[in-house]
Design a protein around this motif. Structure first.
Motif, short mmCIF file in Angstrom:
data_model
loop_
_atom_site.label_atom_id
_atom_site.label_comp_id
_atom_site.label_asym_id
_atom_site.label_seq_id
_atom_site.Cartn_x
_atom_site.Cartn_y
_atom_site.Cartn_z
N ALA A 277 49.41 -69.13 -9.56
CA ALA A 277 48.17 -69.62 -8.94
C ALA A 277 47.59 -70.71 -9.83
O ALA A 277 47.63 -70.61 -11.05
CB ALA A 277 47.16 -68.49 -8.75
N MET A 278 47.04 -71.77 -9.17
CA MET A 278 46.46 -72.88 -9.91
C MET A 278 45.07 -73.18 -9.38
O MET A 278 44.70 -72.75 -8.28
CB MET A 278 47.36 -74.12 -9.80
CG MET A 278 48.81 -73.86 -10.20
SD MET A 278 49.80 -75.36 -10.28
CE MET A 278 49.17 -76.07 -11.80
N SER A 279 44.31 -73.93 -10.17
CA SER A 279 42.95 -74.26 -9.77
C SER A 279 42.62 -75.68 -10.23
O SER A 279 43.36 -76.28 -11.03
CB SER A 279 41.95 -73.26 -10.36
OG SER A 279 42.02 -73.26 -11.77
N CYS A 280 41.52 -76.20 -9.71
CA CYS A 280 41.07 -77.54 -10.09
C CYS A 280 40.60 -77.51 -11.55
O CYS A 280 39.82 -76.63 -11.95
CB CYS A 280 39.95 -77.99 -9.16
SG CYS A 280 39.18 -79.56 -9.65
N ALA A 281 41.04 -78.50 -12.34
CA ALA A 281 40.68 -78.54 -13.75
C ALA A 281 39.22 -78.90 -13.95
O ALA A 281 38.66 -78.63 -15.02
CB ALA A 281 41.56 -79.54 -14.48
N THR A 282 38.57 -79.48 -12.94
CA THR A 282 37.18 -79.91 -13.09
C THR A 282 36.20 -78.83 -12.68
O THR A 282 35.30 -78.46 -13.45
CB THR A 282 36.94 -81.18 -12.25
OG1 THR A 282 37.87 -82.19 -12.63
CG2 THR A 282 35.51 -81.68 -12.46
N CYS A 283 36.37 -78.27 -11.43
CA CYS A 283 35.39 -77.31 -10.93
C CYS A 283 35.92 -75.88 -10.89
O CYS A 283 35.20 -74.97 -10.48
CB CYS A 283 34.90 -77.73 -9.55
SG CYS A 283 36.17 -77.63 -8.25
N ARG A 284 37.17 -75.68 -11.24
CA ARG A 284 37.81 -74.36 -11.29
C ARG A 284 38.00 -73.73 -9.91
O ARG A 284 38.27 -72.54 -9.80
CB ARG A 284 37.03 -73.38 -12.18
CG ARG A 284 36.82 -73.84 -13.61
CD ARG A 284 38.16 -73.99 -14.33
NE ARG A 284 37.98 -74.07 -15.76
CZ ARG A 284 37.93 -75.21 -16.46
NH1 ARG A 284 38.00 -76.37 -15.82
NH2 ARG A 284 37.80 -75.19 -17.77
N ALA A 285 37.84 -74.48 -8.84
CA ALA A 285 38.07 -73.94 -7.50
C ALA A 285 39.57 -73.72 -7.29
O ALA A 285 40.39 -74.52 -7.75
CB ALA A 285 37.53 -74.88 -6.43
N PRO A 286 39.99 -72.64 -6.60
CA PRO A 286 41.42 -72.43 -6.36
C PRO A 286 42.05 -73.61 -5.63
O PRO A 286 41.48 -74.16 -4.69
CB PRO A 286 41.44 -71.16 -5.49
CG PRO A 286 40.15 -70.47 -5.79
CD PRO A 286 39.16 -71.55 -6.05
N ALA A 287 43.22 -74.02 -6.10
CA ALA A 287 43.93 -75.14 -5.47
C ALA A 287 44.66 -74.66 -4.24
O ALA A 287 45.44 -73.70 -4.29
CB ALA A 287 44.92 -75.74 -6.47
#
Length: 693
Positions: free
Chosen positions: A419-429
């Motif tokens: 699982a990955m997420s946005c590096a800026t806002c931490r929202a799930p990708a």
């Protein structure tokens, strides 16, 4: 010629001529046949696949098949213009049907595979699970293998007058069970032919001659010593291998069989026939072994009740617990449910007095030392690093332990970056096509969707327009990569997915495994690291805390005991808050946790303190199901949408246990009406399911 997996009928009538044949139901037949002189009518359970036809039908028995068409054999019959398989369940002198009966077309095999006990069990399971008897029998009776039937002798040592003497044990017959409170007393009662029922909490960190596989083998020895049979069910094949080895040592070679899905058609059917024909009385296997036709059943036992592998994924979805409890009730057999932890269902049985506890006192002295990363002085000494994914305390414990033996690292997720997420806002990708989660399968690959496989390419966050990705969850392969860099020169072994190791030698190595795939280390692990505790605790599931405790205990029990230097480090648990699962691990008191979990569910009326079922149906049928359930004393929660299917919804039906039979019957009637009306999509019912509850 048919293959061994496609057996030819042993006896068959000539087909009617095309001129005289018409589509006939089970009550009529255009062809006159000479019926059997004695008991010319057979009650046949036909595999129609239709819920509203889940009952017996009467057929005439041709004279040519009078000796072969015995109760329990497989037959072919004409039903609605088709030849369908079925089982003869009874022979009768006269028919209850007033019309002319169609004859049995052929006897597939003269082997009476459907015993009265299995038929009774199938009817009970079908009634409790809102399913059909034939669905249960598909799970209970394996497909026929002609070569296996011919190769195996027709009679075994369990035939009258041929019973062999039980092998005398060379040592204390209950040395493993006897170390627990009430264990020796339970064993003696089973050996005396009685039927005690118990929940057994196994101790951790034991040598093979005292560990839980040895105790289960001793329980089977007690039943066999009383001249009775035993069924032992394990979650997976690795557990079966361990118990199989101990059974061979305790009972002697050839005294038991194993039944697992990986045996192949001929080996599995041969083992099943050995039980049916009385060659052996002890069976060990996975969940299908629960139906093994053991003669004079005296003991049913299963290990790790909370493991989801005990839940049958095929209709009508019975749990091993349900099947074996019903068999114990039916045969008057002893019952033993064992585990390192206790499920909420088992705790309910204990609390209501139906099971007595073997062991049960906190096993703190036998357990390893448990440290929770980020607590106490560690936070002051290590600062923010104490809350890292692999904190310094875990590295320290692993480094010290590698001087003495292997180290186990349990990681909740498999893969590289699942699982990955946005590096800026931490929202799930999420995938731009199907909104599925993005994952990374390797260090040199591009992120892909776990649902549709679409490559993400240039990612743009819909929330903040960020273009960089970060790891959301780290899997076992990425963990092994990090550990390899941290401990150069030390062997790193990964176990999980399609590469599961059964054992590892007693030499310095780091084993990275997913839950349930941890190898057994010869002599025990010098240290066990439990990573990403939050990933197990934060799951949106009613059983999240119970499952976390089960997985942590399962890995920690493979360690050396505290007295031998064994240490367990739990990393990733939320800080500054007291969590019952963490406290249960530190205190090594699973019974306390199970009782607390059960009490909390009772306050909210959640399973297993109430009867429940998960129902998947169409939106247009919700009102009818709600009416049927309300009339039977239950309530309906929902509906909830089904991802990817706009027409379907999920309902949760629950009610008091006193109304369990009425509620299951009401849901079964719903499915029968839909089947009678030839609905293209039938309602699915999973009794006891709690995901989504």
């Amino acid at each position: 010629m048919p293959t061994a997996d496609e057996p030819e009928p042993l006896l068959e009538l000539p087909d009617p001529t095309a001129k005289g044949e018409r589509d006939a139901g089970p009550g009529t037949d255009p062809v006159e046949e000479s019926a059997a002189v004695e008991e010319p009518v057979a009650a046949v359970l036909v595999d129609t696949g239709l819920a509203h036809l889940d009952r017996e039908f009467e057929y005439s028995v041709p004279a040519e098949l009078a000796d072969a068409a015995r109760p329990g054999v497989r037959v072919k019959v004409r039903f609605a213009g088709r030849d369908l398989p079925g089982f003869v369940i009874q022979r009768r002198e006269s028919a209850t049907h007033g019309g002319r009966l169609a004859p049995i077309r052929s006897v597939v095999s003269v082997e009476p595979v459907l015993t009265p006990e299995i038929l009774q069990l199938a009817r009970q399971v079908a009634a409790e699970q809102a399913g059909t008897v034939m669905d249960v029998l598909r799970l209970a009776i394996p497909p026929r293998h002609a070569r296996a039937e011919k190769a195996l002798p027709s009679s075994g040592p369990d035939q009258p007058g041929v019973q062999e003497a039980t092998r005398a044990p060379e040592s204390d017959p209950c040395s493993a069970l006897g170390r627990y409170r009430a264990g020796a007393a339970w064993w003696r009662r089973v050996h005396a032919g009685q039927s005690p029922r118990a929940a057994w909490l196994a101790a951790p960190c034991l040598p093979p001659e005292q560990d839980w596989p040895q105790a289960l083998a001793e329980a089977a020895l007690a039943a066999e010593g009383a001249g009775r049979g035993a069924v032992i069910v394990l979650p997976d094949a690795r557990d079966v291998d361990r118990v199989d080895e101990r059974l061979t040592e305790v009972l002697g070679p050839g005294r038991h069989v194993r039944l697992t899905a990986d045996q192949g058609p001929q080996a599995r059917y041969t083992a099943w026939l050995k039980v049916l024909r009385g060659h052996v009385r002890v069976v060990v296997g996975t969940r299908a072994a629960a139906y093994a036709p053991v003669h004079d059943l005296g003991l049913v036992a299963w290990w790790d009740d909370g493991d989801d592998l005990h839940a049958e994924p095929r209709a009508p979805y019975p749990h091993t617990r349900l099947v074996l409890t019903a068999r114990a009730d039916q045969a008057g057999a002893a019952l033993l449910v064992g585990g390192l932890t206790m499920s909420a269902e088992t705790a309910r049985e204990v609390g209501e007095g139906r099971l007595h506890v073997i062991g049960g006192t906190p096993q703190r002295r036998a357990a390893p030392r448990v440290l929770v990363a980020g607590e106490g002085l560690e936070e002051e000494r290590e600062g923010h690093a104490a809350h890292a994914r692999i904190p310094p305390s875990a590295y320290r414990a692993a480094r010290e332990a590698l001087a003495h033996g292997p180290v186990l690292i349990q990681v909740p997720r498999r893969g590289y970056l699942p699982a990955m997420s946005c590096a800026t806002c931490r929202a799930p990708a999420r995938c731009e096509r199907c909104q599925g989660p993005l994952a990374l399968d390797g260090p040199s690959q591009d992120p892909r969707c776990r649902w549709c496989g679409h490559a993400a390419g240039q990612f743009t966050c819909p929330h903040c327009a960020g273009t960089r990705l970060r790891a959301g969850v780290i899997g076992a392969r990425r963990t092994a990569e990090e550990i390899g860099r941290a401990f150069p020169g030390v062997a790193v072994i990964t176990s999980g997915g399609d590469r599961v190791h059964a054992r590892v030698p007693r030499e310095p190595a780091v084993v990275v495994a997913t839950p349930g795939a941890e190898p057994v280390a010869d002599g025990g692990y010098a240290a066990v690291l439990l990573l990403d505790a939050w990933a197990l605790l934060d799951r949106p599931d009613l059983r999240a805390a119970e499952e976390a405790v089960r997985r942590w205990f399962g890995a920690a029990a493979l360690s050396l005991p505290w007295s031998a230097g064994g240490v367990v480090v739990l990393a990733g648990a939320p800080a500054q808050v007291t969590l019952p699962p963490v406290e249960a691990l530190v205190r090594w008191d699973p019974q306390w946790f199970a009782g607390r979990e059960l009490a909390e569910r009772a306050e909210l009326g959640l399973p297993p303190t109430s009867w429940s079922a998960q129902v998947r149906t169409l939106r247009t049928r919700v009102a009818g199901i709600t009416s049927a359930v309300s009339g039977s004393g239950g309530e309906v929660l929902g509906p909830l949408p089904v991802p990817g299917d706009d027409a379907a919804v999920l309902l949760v039906v629950r009610g008091p246990w006193e109304q369990a039979g009425a509620l299951a019957g009401a849901l079964r009637e719903v499915r029968a009406r839909e089947s009678a009306h030839k609905e293209a999509v039938l309602t699915s019912v999973r009794v006891g399911a709690v995901d989504g509850a």
